[in-house]
Design a protein around this motif. Structure first.
Motif, mmCIF file in Angstrom:
data_model
loop_
_atom_site.group_PDB
_atom_site.id
_atom_site.type_symbol
_atom_site.label_atom_id
_atom_site.label_comp_id
_atom_site.label_asym_id
_atom_site.label_seq_id
_atom_site.Cartn_x
_atom_site.Cartn_y
_atom_site.Cartn_z
ATOM 1 N N ASP A 73 29.216 41.959 100.863
ATOM 2 C CA ASP A 73 29.842 40.658 100.658
ATOM 3 C C ASP A 73 28.867 39.577 101.093
ATOM 4 O O ASP A 73 28.050 39.782 101.989
ATOM 5 N N PHE A 74 28.928 38.452 100.429
ATOM 6 C CA PHE A 74 28.153 37.287 100.820
ATOM 7 C C PHE A 74 28.773 36.059 100.165
ATOM 8 O O PHE A 74 29.528 36.178 99.195
ATOM 9 N N LEU A 75 28.486 34.902 100.719
ATOM 10 C CA LEU A 75 29.026 33.655 100.211
ATOM 11 C C LEU A 75 28.536 33.436 98.783
ATOM 12 O O LEU A 75 27.346 33.457 98.521
ATOM 13 N N GLY A 76 29.460 33.276 97.847
ATOM 14 C CA GLY A 76 29.109 33.049 96.452
ATOM 15 C C GLY A 76 29.063 34.305 95.602
ATOM 16 O O GLY A 76 28.793 34.228 94.400
ATOM 17 N N LYS A 77 29.326 35.469 96.189
ATOM 18 C CA LYS A 77 29.218 36.722 95.440
ATOM 19 C C LYS A 77 30.153 36.729 94.233
ATOM 20 O O LYS A 77 29.748 37.100 93.133
ATOM 21 N N ARG A 78 31.393 36.319 94.410
ATOM 22 C CA ARG A 78 32.356 36.337 93.309
ATOM 23 C C ARG A 78 31.918 35.392 92.178
ATOM 24 O O ARG A 78 31.983 35.745 91.010
ATOM 25 N N SER A 79 31.442 34.206 92.547
ATOM 26 C CA SER A 79 30.986 33.248 91.539
ATOM 27 C C SER A 79 29.790 33.782 90.767
ATOM 28 O O SER A 79 29.712 33.654 89.543
ATOM 29 N N LEU A 80 28.852 34.397 91.470
ATOM 30 C CA LEU A 80 27.680 34.964 90.798
ATOM 31 C C LEU A 80 28.075 36.124 89.887
ATOM 32 O O LEU A 80 27.545 36.273 88.784
ATOM 33 N N ARG A 81 29.018 36.930 90.328
ATOM 34 C CA ARG A 81 29.502 38.034 89.491
ATOM 35 C C ARG A 81 30.121 37.485 88.204
ATOM 36 O O ARG A 81 29.855 37.983 87.105
ATOM 37 N N ASP A 82 30.930 36.428 88.326
ATOM 38 C CA ASP A 82 31.561 35.827 87.150
ATOM 39 C C ASP A 82 30.516 35.225 86.212
ATOM 40 O O ASP A 82 30.630 35.352 84.984
ATOM 41 N N LEU A 83 29.502 34.572 86.762
ATOM 42 C CA LEU A 83 28.435 34.008 85.937
ATOM 43 C C LEU A 83 27.669 35.097 85.192
ATOM 44 O O LEU A 83 27.331 34.939 84.021
ATOM 45 N N GLU A 84 27.416 36.199 85.882
ATOM 46 C CA GLU A 84 26.692 37.308 85.246
ATOM 47 C C GLU A 84 27.504 37.884 84.088
ATOM 48 O O GLU A 84 26.980 38.132 83.009
ATOM 49 N N ARG A 85 28.783 38.065 84.299
ATOM 50 C CA ARG A 85 29.658 38.613 83.245
ATOM 51 C C ARG A 85 29.726 37.684 82.029
ATOM 52 O O ARG A 85 29.727 38.139 80.896
ATOM 53 N N ALA A 86 29.803 36.377 82.281
ATOM 54 C CA ALA A 86 29.926 35.402 81.190
ATOM 55 C C ALA A 86 28.622 35.241 80.409
ATOM 56 O O ALA A 86 28.637 34.903 79.237
ATOM 57 N N GLY A 87 27.503 35.514 81.058
ATOM 58 C CA GLY A 87 26.210 35.305 80.413
ATOM 59 C C GLY A 87 25.818 33.844 80.464
ATOM 60 O O GLY A 87 26.665 32.962 80.646
#
Length: 117
Positions: A73-87
């Motif tokens: 876990d780290f700050l921003g992990k969820r946001s980065l995961r969502d950005l990666e999925r969206a492309g």
């Protein structure tokens, strides 16, 4: 080849003079901070805040490989995961052009549309 040398400011001038004198026979040449920044980018040494901003993400900049999503876990992990999925919505790229085509910094180039404001 280039080096960064960090010394206490009290010794800066004498270290500078000694290095320039020692390298005179080999044609030593100092360079500016912009050249240093570009050299760092070319070797993919990113300075957060200097080479990044709040308007792009690692995937748009082609730097997704730098994101270590496998950490627990780290700050921003969820946001980065969502950005990666969206492309990436946009893609930041580097390119070269003839000197006559060089535009001011920050100008947007639209594929098929030419230069933007």
């Amino acid at each position: 080849m280039g080096y960064e040398i960090h010394v206490p400011s009290l010794f800066g001038e004498s270290v500078w003079s000694a290095i320039m004198a020692a390298g005179a026979d080999q044609g030593i040449t100092p360079f500016g901070l912009e050249a240093q920044r570009i050299l760092r980018l070319e070797k993919q040494h990113i300075l957060v805040g200097q080479d990044t901003d709040a308007e792009s993400d690692p995937y748009e900049a082609g730097l997704g490989w730098m994101v270590k999503g496998d950490k627990p876990d780290f700050l921003g992990k969820r946001s980065l995961r969502d950005l990666e999925r969206a492309g990436p919505g946009e893609r930041l790229i580097g390119f070269t052009s003839a000197p006559a085509w060089v535009r001011r910094r920050g100008v947007v180039v639209h594929e098929g549309y030419g230069w933007g404001a």
